[in-house]
Write a protein that holds these residues in place. Structure first.
Motif, PDB file in Angstrom:
ATOM      1  N   ASP A  24       1.172  -1.487  -0.169  1.00 26.73           N
ATOM      2  CA  ASP A  24      -0.263   0.262   0.221  1.00 26.73           C
ATOM      3  C   ASP A  24       1.089   1.349   0.153  1.00 26.73           C
ATOM      4  OD1 ASP A  24      -2.325  -2.115  -0.394  1.00 26.73           O
ATOM      5  OD2 ASP A  24      -3.104  -1.384   2.510  1.00 26.73           O
ATOM      6  N   GLY A  25       2.006   1.423   0.551  1.00 28.10           N
ATOM      7  CA  GLY A  25       3.007   2.520   1.085  1.00 28.10           C
ATOM      8  C   GLY A  25       3.539   2.606  -0.889  1.00 28.10           C
ATOM      9  N   VAL A  26       3.973   2.307  -1.397  1.00 27.71           N
ATOM     10  CA  VAL A  26       4.709   1.996  -2.121  1.00 27.71           C
ATOM     11  C   VAL A  26       3.842   2.197  -3.476  1.00 27.71           C
ATOM     12  CG1 VAL A  26       4.973  -0.358  -3.820  1.00 27.71           C
ATOM     13  CG2 VAL A  26       7.074   1.487  -3.368  1.00 27.71           C
ATOM     14  N   GLU A  27       2.537   2.642  -3.099  1.00 21.84           N
ATOM     15  CA  GLU A  27       1.956   2.975  -4.934  1.00 21.84           C
ATOM     16  C   GLU A  27       2.038   3.901  -5.280  1.00 21.84           C
ATOM     17  OE1 GLU A  27      -0.131   0.746  -6.850  1.00 21.84           O
ATOM     18  OE2 GLU A  27       1.358  -0.508  -6.026  1.00 21.84           O
ATOM     19  N   PRO A  28       2.156   5.104  -4.162  1.00 26.48           N
ATOM     20  CA  PRO A  28       2.536   7.057  -4.318  1.00 26.48           C
ATOM     21  C   PRO A  28       3.601   6.593  -5.067  1.00 26.48           C
ATOM     22  CG  PRO A  28       1.427   6.674  -2.409  1.00 26.48           C
ATOM     23  CD  PRO A  28       1.066   5.345  -2.502  1.00 26.48           C
ATOM     24  N   LEU A  29       4.223   5.933  -4.304  1.00 22.56           N
ATOM     25  CA  LEU A  29       5.949   6.598  -4.764  1.00 22.56           C
ATOM     26  C   LEU A  29       5.953   5.705  -6.104  1.00 22.56           C
ATOM     27  CD1 LEU A  29       9.029   6.804  -4.407  1.00 22.56           C
ATOM     28  CD2 LEU A  29       9.055   4.438  -3.968  1.00 22.56           C
ATOM     29  N   ARG A  30       5.799   4.441  -6.849  1.00 21.60           N
ATOM     30  CA  ARG A  30       5.152   4.093  -8.176  1.00 21.60           C
ATOM     31  C   ARG A  30       4.234   4.553  -8.845  1.00 21.60           C
ATOM     32  NH1 ARG A  30       4.964  -1.312  -9.787  1.00 21.60           N
ATOM     33  NH2 ARG A  30       5.068  -2.249  -7.719  1.00 21.60           N
ATOM     34  N   LYS A  31       3.331   5.580  -8.564  1.00 26.30           N
ATOM     35  CA  LYS A  31       3.046   6.097  -9.576  1.00 26.30           C
ATOM     36  C   LYS A  31       3.086   7.402  -9.983  1.00 26.30           C
ATOM     37  CE  LYS A  31      -1.673   5.407  -7.600  1.00 26.30           C
ATOM     38  NZ  LYS A  31      -2.856   5.867  -6.901  1.00 26.30           N
ATOM     39  N   PHE A  32       4.312   8.296  -8.513  1.00 28.46           N
ATOM     40  CA  PHE A  32       5.259   8.765  -9.300  1.00 28.46           C
ATOM     41  C   PHE A  32       6.283   8.408 -10.257  1.00 28.46           C
ATOM     42  CE2 PHE A  32       8.599  11.494  -8.346  1.00 28.46           C
ATOM     43  CZ  PHE A  32       8.940  13.058  -8.187  1.00 28.46           C
ATOM     44  N   MET A  33       6.817   7.953  -9.782  1.00 33.89           N
ATOM     45  CA  MET A  33       8.321   7.538 -10.332  1.00 33.89           C
ATOM     46  C   MET A  33       7.927   6.931 -11.936  1.00 33.89           C
ATOM     47  SD  MET A  33      10.669   5.446  -8.445  1.00 33.89           S
ATOM     48  CE  MET A  33       9.837   3.844  -8.058  1.00 33.89           C
ATOM     49  N   LEU A  34       6.261   6.177 -12.562  1.00 32.14           N
ATOM     50  CA  LEU A  34       5.944   5.919 -13.647  1.00 32.14           C
ATOM     51  C   LEU A  34       5.364   7.274 -14.443  1.00 32.14           C
ATOM     52  CD1 LEU A  34       3.535   3.266 -13.128  1.00 32.14           C
ATOM     53  CD2 LEU A  34       5.190   3.133 -15.211  1.00 32.14           C
ATOM     54  N   ALA A  35       4.936   8.285 -13.270  1.00 36.25           N
ATOM     55  CA  ALA A  35       4.780   9.821 -14.294  1.00 36.25           C
ATOM     56  C   ALA A  35       5.512  10.840 -15.010  1.00 36.25           C
ATOM     57  CB  ALA A  35       3.642  10.479 -12.878  1.00 36.25           C
ATOM     58  N   HIS A  36       7.112   9.919 -14.019  1.00 44.16           N
ATOM     59  CA  HIS A  36       7.925  10.690 -14.515  1.00 44.16           C
ATOM     60  C   HIS A  36       9.172  10.269 -14.877  1.00 44.16           C
ATOM     61  CE1 HIS A  36       6.092  13.320 -11.472  1.00 44.16           C
ATOM     62  NE2 HIS A  36       6.827  14.102 -12.322  1.00 44.16           N
ATOM     63  N   THR A  37       8.997   8.947 -15.993  1.00 43.19           N
ATOM     64  CA  THR A  37       9.818   7.994 -15.992  1.00 43.19           C
ATOM     65  C   THR A  37      10.013   7.833 -17.408  1.00 43.19           C
ATOM     66  OG1 THR A  37      10.297   6.429 -13.645  1.00 43.19           O
ATOM     67  CG2 THR A  37      11.093   5.742 -15.801  1.00 43.19           C
ATOM     68  N   ARG A  38      10.807   8.272 -18.321  1.00 48.37           N
ATOM     69  CA  ARG A  38      10.484   8.173 -19.634  1.00 48.37           C
ATOM     70  C   ARG A  38       9.728   6.890 -19.777  1.00 48.37           C
ATOM     71  NH1 ARG A  38      15.472   9.740 -22.465  1.00 48.37           N
ATOM     72  NH2 ARG A  38      14.677   9.389 -24.360  1.00 48.37           N
ATOM     73  N   PRO A  39       9.447   6.122 -21.185  1.00 46.04           N
ATOM     74  CA  PRO A  39       8.795   4.773 -21.755  1.00 46.04           C
ATOM     75  C   PRO A  39      10.265   4.371 -21.986  1.00 46.04           C
ATOM     76  CG  PRO A  39       7.364   6.246 -22.412  1.00 46.04           C
ATOM     77  CD  PRO A  39       8.611   7.760 -21.905  1.00 46.04           C
ATOM     78  N   ASP A  40      11.283   5.003 -22.684  1.00 47.23           N
ATOM     79  CA  ASP A  40      12.710   4.251 -23.246  1.00 47.23           C
ATOM     80  C   ASP A  40      13.474   4.126 -22.187  1.00 47.23           C
ATOM     81  OD1 ASP A  40      12.110   5.796 -25.403  1.00 47.23           O
ATOM     82  OD2 ASP A  40      13.403   7.503 -25.496  1.00 47.23           O
ATOM     83  N   GLU A  41      13.684   4.622 -20.962  1.00 51.50           N
ATOM     84  CA  GLU A  41      14.119   3.723 -20.008  1.00 51.50           C
ATOM     85  C   GLU A  41      13.764   2.216 -19.460  1.00 51.50           C
ATOM     86  OE1 GLU A  41      14.140   7.559 -20.376  1.00 51.50           O
ATOM     87  OE2 GLU A  41      16.733   7.861 -20.285  1.00 51.50           O
ATOM     88  N   ILE A  42      12.429   2.888 -19.256  1.00 52.60           N
ATOM     89  CA  ILE A  42      11.913   1.217 -19.245  1.00 52.60           C
ATOM     90  C   ILE A  42      12.044   0.272 -19.412  1.00 52.60           C
ATOM     91  CG2 ILE A  42       9.422   0.611 -18.547  1.00 52.60           C
ATOM     92  CD1 ILE A  42       8.471   3.386 -17.024  1.00 52.60           C
ATOM     93  N   ALA A  43      11.883   0.627 -21.393  1.00 50.84           N
ATOM     94  CA  ALA A  43      11.846  -0.822 -22.487  1.00 50.84           C
ATOM     95  C   ALA A  43      13.445  -1.148 -22.369  1.00 50.84           C
ATOM     96  CB  ALA A  43      12.079  -0.205 -23.495  1.00 50.84           C
TER      97      ALA A  43
END
Length: 136
Positions: free
Chosen positions: A22-41
């Motif tokens: 439950d606690g990591v979900e806000p962090l996950r949302k923040f990181m997903l919003a500020h991470t380029r899809p190229d880096e994830i790929a």
């Protein structure tokens, strides 16, 4: 994170694994919003993992390094943009000193006050902070 994960765990309302999830979900949302899809790929490919079906299904072991790489990229861009005007000042001062025949005078001695004056005159700290805040 504190409200959804840490405090309920400290009060004994949630187990450790539930509080983490439950606690990591806000962090996950923040990181997903500020991470380029190229880096994830890039990190999915480097891990030789299957491509996630949705961005929300990206594992944290992939998302965290991709976020760090995105932030490093942004930091290098900001650093480069700040460095270019200082490089121009150095080149102008060096060319001026050479044209006046002052080859033994180090250009840094003359250009440093000009760099500081330039930074103050264009509100350098304000520009750097604005660029950092605008990246979020």
């Amino acid at each position: 994170m504190n409200h959804q994960g840490v405090q309920p765990y400290l009060h004994g309302d949630k187990s450790q694994s539930v509080a983490f999830h439950d606690g990591v979900e806000p962090l996950r949302k923040f990181m997903l919003a500020h991470t380029r899809p190229d880096e994830i790929a890039l990190f999915v490919k480097a891990a030789k993992a299957a491509t996630p079906a949705t961005p929300q299904s990206v594992p944290l072991t992939t998302l965290i390094p991709a976020f760090v790489l995105s932030e490093l990229r942004a930091a290098f861009i900001i650093g480069f943009v700040v460095y270019i005007p200082f490089l121009v000042v150095d080149m102008v001062v060096s060319a001026s000193l050479m044209s006046m025949g002052m080859m033994m005078l180090p250009p840094v001695t003359v250009s440093l006050p000009f760099k500081m004056l330039l930074f103050v005159m264009v509100n350098g700290w304000g520009l750097v902070i604005t660029a950092l805040v605008a990246s979020y």
